[in-house]
Motif scaffolding. Structure first.
Motif, PDB file in Angstrom:
ATOM      1  N   VAL A   1      27.796  31.066  41.429  1.00 16.05           N
ATOM      2  CA  VAL A   1      26.683  30.583  40.815  1.00 16.05           C
ATOM      3  C   VAL A   1      26.016  31.939  40.361  1.00 16.05           C
ATOM      4  CG1 VAL A   1      24.517  29.772  41.309  1.00 16.05           C
ATOM      5  CG2 VAL A   1      26.261  28.364  42.150  1.00 16.05           C
ATOM      6  N   MET A   2      25.345  31.756  39.283  1.00 14.12           N
ATOM      7  CA  MET A   2      24.575  33.315  38.784  1.00 14.12           C
ATOM      8  C   MET A   2      23.319  32.792  38.318  1.00 14.12           C
ATOM      9  SD  MET A   2      26.772  35.751  38.906  1.00 14.12           S
ATOM     10  CE  MET A   2      25.945  36.700  37.868  1.00 14.12           C
TER      11      MET A   2
ATOM     12  N   THR B   1      25.843  27.264  37.272  1.00 12.24           N
ATOM     13  CA  THR B   1      27.147  26.959  38.197  1.00 12.24           C
ATOM     14  C   THR B   1      28.409  27.701  37.586  1.00 12.24           C
ATOM     15  OG1 THR B   1      27.809  24.899  37.118  1.00 12.24           O
ATOM     16  CG2 THR B   1      26.727  24.834  39.148  1.00 12.24           C
ATOM     17  N   GLY B   2      29.320  27.786  38.484  1.00 11.83           N
ATOM     18  CA  GLY B   2      30.715  28.770  37.878  1.00 11.83           C
ATOM     19  C   GLY B   2      31.284  28.082  36.690  1.00 11.83           C
ATOM     20  N   SER B   3      31.130  26.761  36.487  1.00 10.70           N
ATOM     21  CA  SER B   3      31.793  26.086  35.452  1.00 10.70           C
ATOM     22  C   SER B   3      30.768  25.946  34.640  1.00 10.70           C
ATOM     23  CB  SER B   3      32.361  24.782  36.025  1.00 10.70           C
ATOM     24  OG  SER B   3      31.475  23.718  36.688  1.00 10.70           O
TER      25      SER B   3
ATOM     26  N   ARG C   1      27.524  31.614  30.202  1.00  6.12           N
ATOM     27  CA  ARG C   1      28.503  32.457  30.813  1.00  6.12           C
ATOM     28  C   ARG C   1      29.774  32.434  29.988  1.00  6.12           C
ATOM     29  NH1 ARG C   1      28.637  31.031  36.879  1.00  6.12           N
ATOM     30  NH2 ARG C   1      30.236  32.578  36.869  1.00  6.12           N
ATOM     31  N   ASP C   2      30.513  33.481  30.129  1.00  4.86           N
ATOM     32  CA  ASP C   2      31.806  33.657  29.519  1.00  4.86           C
ATOM     33  C   ASP C   2      32.714  34.215  30.538  1.00  4.86           C
ATOM     34  OD1 ASP C   2      34.135  34.464  28.338  1.00  4.86           O
ATOM     35  OD2 ASP C   2      33.235  34.974  26.375  1.00  4.86           O
ATOM     36  N   ASN C   3      33.247  33.372  31.188  1.00  4.13           N
ATOM     37  CA  ASN C   3      34.077  33.567  32.327  1.00  4.13           C
ATOM     38  C   ASN C   3      35.300  34.749  32.104  1.00  4.13           C
ATOM     39  OD1 ASN C   3      32.325  32.370  34.329  1.00  4.13           O
ATOM     40  ND2 ASN C   3      33.602  30.200  34.367  1.00  4.13           N
ATOM     41  N   ALA C   4      35.852  34.511  30.958  1.00  6.45           N
ATOM     42  CA  ALA C   4      36.969  35.315  30.395  1.00  6.45           C
ATOM     43  C   ALA C   4      36.260  36.690  30.328  1.00  6.45           C
ATOM     44  CB  ALA C   4      37.452  34.958  29.167  1.00  6.45           C
TER      45      ALA C   4
ATOM     46  N   THR D   1      23.780  37.071  41.974  1.00  3.61           N
ATOM     47  CA  THR D   1      24.910  35.975  42.456  1.00  3.61           C
ATOM     48  C   THR D   1      24.490  35.470  43.573  1.00  3.61           C
ATOM     49  OG1 THR D   1      27.158  35.667  42.493  1.00  3.61           O
ATOM     50  CG2 THR D   1      26.500  37.953  43.219  1.00  3.61           C
ATOM     51  N   SER D   2      25.049  34.320  43.957  1.00  3.24           N
ATOM     52  CA  SER D   2      24.826  33.465  45.297  1.00  3.24           C
ATOM     53  C   SER D   2      26.156  33.210  45.636  1.00  3.24           C
ATOM     54  CB  SER D   2      24.015  32.377  44.936  1.00  3.24           C
ATOM     55  OG  SER D   2      23.899  31.478  46.172  1.00  3.24           O
ATOM     56  N   PRO D   3      26.320  33.239  47.218  1.00  2.00           N
ATOM     57  CA  PRO D   3      27.465  32.979  47.776  1.00  2.00           C
ATOM     58  C   PRO D   3      27.444  31.660  48.160  1.00  2.00           C
ATOM     59  CG  PRO D   3      25.976  34.036  49.396  1.00  2.00           C
ATOM     60  CD  PRO D   3      25.201  34.178  48.004  1.00  2.00           C
TER      61      PRO D   3
END
Length: 123
Positions: A32-33, A51-53, A71-74, A97-99
């Motif tokens: 999570v950002m 979220t991450g996705s 976000r661009d996870n790549a 960023t959150s754990p």
């Protein structure tokens, strides 16, 4: 995870800026950002989280409809596109960023922070 924010600068009211936050680390795609901002003498203010996705996004009422987080996870990068900027948007902007696996607006729930990038909106 290390975060590097960039993209701040001086812009006239009504203008736009896009902030970037580059992250290191193998778990970025599941993390999570969020974006926060802070002005001197005030607490850090939540703006947006993703979220991450990137299937769930949450925005503060103060920026909803004007700011867009993506976000661009790549590229291990998150963005904050800021439109219709106002002088009251002037602040130092931070990515974090959150754990934890859920979106949260509480700064204390984020454990890694970028160095901040200054956004100044002139009237």
């Amino acid at each position: 995870v290390q975060l590097q924010a960039s993209g701040g600068g001086l812009v006239q009211a009504g203008g736009s800026l896009r902030l970037s936050c580059a992250a290191s680390g193998p778990t970025f795609a599941s993390t999570v950002m969020a974006w926060f901002r802070q002005v001197p003498g005030k607490e850090r203010e939540f703006l947006a989280a993703l979220t991450g996705s990137a299937d769930i996004t949450r925005y503060a009422d103060s920026v909803k409809g004007r700011f867009t987080m993506s976000r661009d996870n790549a590229k291990n990068t998150v963005y904050l596109l800021m439109n219709s900027l106002k002088p009251e948007d002037t602040a130092v902007y931070y990515c974090a960023t959150s754990p934890f696996g859920v979106l949260t607006v509480t700064a204390q729930r984020y454990d890694r922070w970028g160095q901040g990038t200054l956004v100044t909106v002139s009237s």
